[in-house]
Every structure is written in C-alpha cells, then in structure tokens.
Write a protein that holds these residues in place. Structure first.
Motif, mmCIF file in Angstrom:
data_model
loop_
_atom_site.group_PDB
_atom_site.id
_atom_site.type_symbol
_atom_site.label_atom_id
_atom_site.label_comp_id
_atom_site.label_asym_id
_atom_site.label_seq_id
_atom_site.Cartn_x
_atom_site.Cartn_y
_atom_site.Cartn_z
ATOM 1 N N MET A 21 0.834 -1.203 0.000
ATOM 2 C CA MET A 21 0.000 0.000 0.000
ATOM 3 C C MET A 21 0.869 1.254 0.000
ATOM 4 N N SER A 22 0.591 2.207 -0.894
ATOM 5 C CA SER A 22 1.410 3.414 -0.931
ATOM 6 C C SER A 22 0.581 4.678 -0.761
ATOM 7 N N GLN A 23 -0.712 4.514 -0.470
ATOM 8 C CA GLN A 23 -1.584 5.682 -0.288
ATOM 9 C C GLN A 23 -2.402 5.532 0.977
ATOM 10 N N LEU A 24 -2.700 6.655 1.601
ATOM 11 C CA LEU A 24 -3.582 6.636 2.762
ATOM 12 C C LEU A 24 -5.022 6.395 2.305
ATOM 13 N N SER A 25 -5.838 5.867 3.223
ATOM 14 C CA SER A 25 -7.252 5.648 2.882
ATOM 15 C C SER A 25 -8.075 6.922 3.108
ATOM 16 N N VAL A 26 -7.457 7.965 3.659
ATOM 17 C CA VAL A 26 -8.189 9.196 4.012
ATOM 18 C C VAL A 26 -7.610 10.402 3.262
ATOM 19 N N GLU A 27 -8.438 11.454 3.120
ATOM 20 C CA GLU A 27 -7.955 12.697 2.486
ATOM 21 C C GLU A 27 -7.582 13.753 3.505
ATOM 22 N N HIS A 28 -8.055 13.545 4.741
ATOM 23 C CA HIS A 28 -7.764 14.476 5.841
ATOM 24 C C HIS A 28 -7.230 13.656 7.009
ATOM 25 N N LEU A 29 -6.467 14.299 7.902
ATOM 26 C CA LEU A 29 -6.132 13.629 9.161
ATOM 27 C C LEU A 29 -6.945 14.313 10.250
ATOM 28 N N LEU A 30 -8.113 13.729 10.523
ATOM 29 C CA LEU A 30 -9.028 14.340 11.500
ATOM 30 C C LEU A 30 -8.888 13.684 12.858
ATOM 31 N N GLY A 31 -8.565 12.409 12.863
ATOM 32 C CA GLY A 31 -8.408 11.670 14.114
ATOM 33 C C GLY A 31 -7.865 10.290 13.813
ATOM 34 N N ILE A 32 -7.262 9.651 14.829
ATOM 35 C CA ILE A 32 -6.756 8.288 14.633
ATOM 36 C C ILE A 32 -7.921 7.321 14.401
ATOM 37 N N LYS A 33 -9.073 7.685 14.951
ATOM 38 C CA LYS A 33 -10.281 6.857 14.785
ATOM 39 C C LYS A 33 -10.536 6.508 13.318
ATOM 40 N N TYR A 34 -10.209 7.430 12.417
ATOM 41 C CA TYR A 34 -10.528 7.237 10.997
ATOM 42 C C TYR A 34 -9.418 6.519 10.222
ATOM 43 N N LEU A 35 -8.273 6.224 10.876
ATOM 44 C CA LEU A 35 -7.152 5.581 10.168
ATOM 45 C C LEU A 35 -7.242 4.064 10.282
ATOM 46 N N THR A 36 -6.791 3.372 9.240
ATOM 47 C CA THR A 36 -6.662 1.920 9.307
ATOM 48 C C THR A 36 -5.272 1.580 9.857
ATOM 49 N N VAL A 37 -5.095 0.315 10.239
ATOM 50 C CA VAL A 37 -3.760 -0.129 10.684
ATOM 51 C C VAL A 37 -2.756 0.069 9.550
ATOM 52 N N GLU A 38 -3.208 -0.183 8.317
ATOM 53 C CA GLU A 38 -2.317 -0.013 7.150
ATOM 54 C C GLU A 38 -1.910 1.460 7.013
ATOM 55 N N ASP A 39 -2.850 2.378 7.240
ATOM 56 C CA ASP A 39 -2.514 3.817 7.196
ATOM 57 C C ASP A 39 -1.409 4.126 8.203
ATOM 58 N N LEU A 84 2.046 14.943 6.008
ATOM 59 C CA LEU A 84 1.885 15.989 4.985
ATOM 60 C C LEU A 84 2.180 15.423 3.597
ATOM 61 N N TYR A 85 3.267 14.671 3.504
ATOM 62 C CA TYR A 85 3.688 14.095 2.222
ATOM 63 C C TYR A 85 2.620 13.133 1.677
ATOM 64 N N LEU A 86 2.102 12.271 2.554
ATOM 65 C CA LEU A 86 1.128 11.264 2.107
ATOM 66 C C LEU A 86 -0.216 11.907 1.749
ATOM 67 N N LEU A 87 -0.636 12.921 2.509
ATOM 68 C CA LEU A 87 -1.903 13.590 2.165
ATOM 69 C C LEU A 87 -1.767 14.390 0.873
ATOM 70 N N ALA A 88 -0.622 15.011 0.667
ATOM 71 C CA ALA A 88 -0.396 15.742 -0.590
ATOM 72 C C ALA A 88 -0.394 14.759 -1.758
ATOM 73 N N GLY A 89 0.154 13.569 -1.547
ATOM 74 C CA GLY A 89 0.182 12.517 -2.586
ATOM 75 C C GLY A 89 -1.227 12.104 -2.970
ATOM 76 N N LYS A 90 -2.110 12.063 -2.003
ATOM 77 C CA LYS A 90 -3.521 11.701 -2.246
ATOM 78 C C LYS A 90 -4.172 12.685 -3.214
ATOM 79 N N LYS A 91 -3.721 13.950 -3.136
ATOM 80 C CA LYS A 91 -4.315 14.990 -3.989
ATOM 81 C C LYS A 91 -3.556 15.141 -5.296
ATOM 82 N N GLY A 92 -2.578 14.254 -5.515
ATOM 83 C CA GLY A 92 -1.792 14.328 -6.736
ATOM 84 C C GLY A 92 -0.826 15.481 -6.760
ATOM 85 N N LYS A 93 -0.467 15.979 -5.550
ATOM 86 C CA LYS A 93 0.445 17.124 -5.482
ATOM 87 C C LYS A 93 1.911 16.690 -5.492
#
Ligand code: CP
Length: 310
Positions: free
Chosen positions: A1-19, A300-309
C-alpha cells in the motif's frame, strides 16, 4: 500500500492499521533525511500550507512548520489573536479567504472538539487536525506510538498506561485509538473525578492506584493537569494530586523492572512528574518531540500525494 485511505487527518479513529504503518514507514525514511547535514527535500515544492492556531502551542506549531519547511512547502502562519477572527469573522469565511490565496492544505488547532471535521465538510483543502479541544490530537498519538515502536522494537503486546487528567485530554483518546489498533494493551490511571464515565467501553483497563498501574506497564505516558480546561475543582489541591498521581523516582525504583517514561508536553515539573524522572535515562520525552517532525513530514507528504500534489 502506498496511499492513505483518508484525504484528511481528523483523528486516529478514521485511520486503518495499514494507514498507521504507512505513516511510520514513511517517517522512517524522513528520519534518515533529518539526520543528514542537508535536511531539506523538494517533495512539497509548490504546495502551500497554512498553519491555523486558535490555541497556544509550542511543540505542534513549530514541529509542523519545520516539517513543512523540510519538505520545501510554502508556509503561512495564522494566529487567531492577531487576525480578523477577533473582529467576528466565522471559521469557514476565514479559511475560505485563506484558500482563495491558493493554499492547498490546512493544519488547524482549535479549542472546539469536532472543529477539524466540521472544516473538512465545508472547505476544499486537506485538513490536518493539530488538536481539537478535548477530542483528538492525531499527530501526537502517531508520534507517541512511533516512539514506543522505536524504543521497544514493537507496539503489539506492550502494556501502556496513560496517567493523569484523562477527561480533558485529547492526547489520551488519540493514544488509546492508535495503541489499540497496533495491538497494545492500554490502562488509564488517574483520579476518579478526572476519569470519563464508561471509558471502559473503549476496551481500556482503569486503575486508580498509580503504584499498581506502574507495576503492570511497560510504558507510562504521563499527562499534564489541564487547569485551563477545568471550570470546577476536580481534586482538592495540586499538592494532593502530586502525592497520589505524581510520578517520582522512589516510585520507579520500587518496581522490579525499568519502564519507559513519556510525556506529550508541556510538562508541569514537580506536579505530574518530577524533574528527576523527566530528565532520567528512562525518559524518552525529547525523542517524542524529535520524532514529531518526521511523523508530521510523513502525514503531509502522504496527504499531498492523495491529492496528486507529489
Ligand atoms: N504536545 C503538544 O501538543 O504540545 P503543544 O501544546 O506545545 O503543541
């Protein structure tokens, strides 16, 4: 896996173990870069990040700013006290005005629980929660778990106590979610008046006796008493709190093992932790701060990657 499952980091509650593991692996690479004489990489060149702090901060604010600069992002800092928020502008209007200046990502600390989630639903930018009231502080939860992994080689199976003012702590909730997702056992310890009702439903143990909690654990994460969030008195005096819940050297020396001491900061020396403990070789408090930069670079790097930045 090379991408996060989320577009925002709002809380750990929303992250997977893989994230979480992806963030840790990415932070490992950034930590190597931070050990070099030239610490800057071009990963976020042409990405603009605004740091919005509606509450005081030393570690989180400087750590995010350094992480952004190490990644070559353009950075703007916003402090509520010196902005037009003081003239009555709403949060959404303030942020939309900042975004109109071509800002891509927002890091926000806010006193209201849920403020980051609210913002993510109303504006078009990646939102990173730098602490929302008494709710979550996800990058702190991540850097704490990462520091445990670094110190003890793994998080799975480790016994971690979180000591102190659980009720007013956003660090506690993010730590509980992160540590449990990674397979650690979590026990909370503090005065009954500062322990939220029904907290056991999160799958944590509760122990009111500090010595018993210390004897059980591999790691003690000690929280600050948040007097600024307490409208009523939750314990008779700071002196009594120190006597029952202050972590000191004689207490640690009475254990039959050497536990790891953590604190998210800022420390109230002589209240929840003595200087002797905070500055001892059992303490990894400054390593937590050091790791915070690599963790925030990874987020920051992984969230920017999600947006294709990137
Ligand atoms: N740990 C933490 O959030 O510290 P600051 O309030 O200084 O950012």
């Amino acid at each position: 896996m090379s991408q996060l499952s989320v577009e925002h980091l709002l809380g750990i509650k929303y992250l997977t173990v893989e994230d979480i593991n992806l963030i840790f692996d990415t932070a490992d690479n950034f930590k190597k870069i931070l050990a070099r004489p030239i610490k800057r990489v071009p990963s976020l060149r042409d990405v603009t990040i605004a740091n919005l702090f509606f509450e005081d901060s030393t570690r989180t604010r400087i750590s995010f700013e350094l992480a952004e600069k190490r990644l070559s992002a353009d950075v703007v800092n916003f402090s509520a006290s010196s902005s037009s928020v003081a003239k009555g502008e709403t949060l959404i209007d303030t942020v939309n005005n900042i975004l109109a200046m071509k800002v891509d990502m927002i890091v926000m600390r806010h006193p209201s629980p849920g403020a980051a989630l609210f913002l993510s639903k109303h504006v078009n930018a990646n939102i990173i929660n730098g602490g929302d009231g008494t709710h979550e502080h996800p990058t702190q939860g991540l850097l704490d778990a990462y520091s445990i992994r670094e110190e003890l080689k793994k998080v799975e199976g480790k016994k971690v106590i979180i000591v102190g003012d659980i009720m007013h702590s956003r660090v506690a909730l993010s730590n509980i979610f992160c540590l449990q997702k990674l397979g650690a056992e979590v026990m909370l310890c503090g005065p009954p008046t500062l322990m939220p009702k029904y907290i056991e439903t999160l799958g944590v143990k509760v122990e009111f006796n500090l010595k018993k909690a210390l004897a059980w654990c591999d790691v003690a994460n000690i929280l600050r008493i948040q007097l600024e969030r307490q409208e009523t008195k939750f314990f008779p005096s700071v002196r009594e709190y120190m006597l029952f819940y202050g972590v000191n050297k004689p207490l640690l020396d009475s254990l039959d093992k050497k536990i790891t001491i953590m604190h998210p900061g800022p420390i109230n020396r002589g209240i929840e932790i003595t200087s002797e403990v905070a500055d001892s070789d059992q303490s990894i408090i400054l390593r937590q701060v050091e790791n915070g930069v690599a963790i925030r670079m990874a987020v920051l790097y992984l969230l920017a990657g999600k947006k294709g930045k990137v």
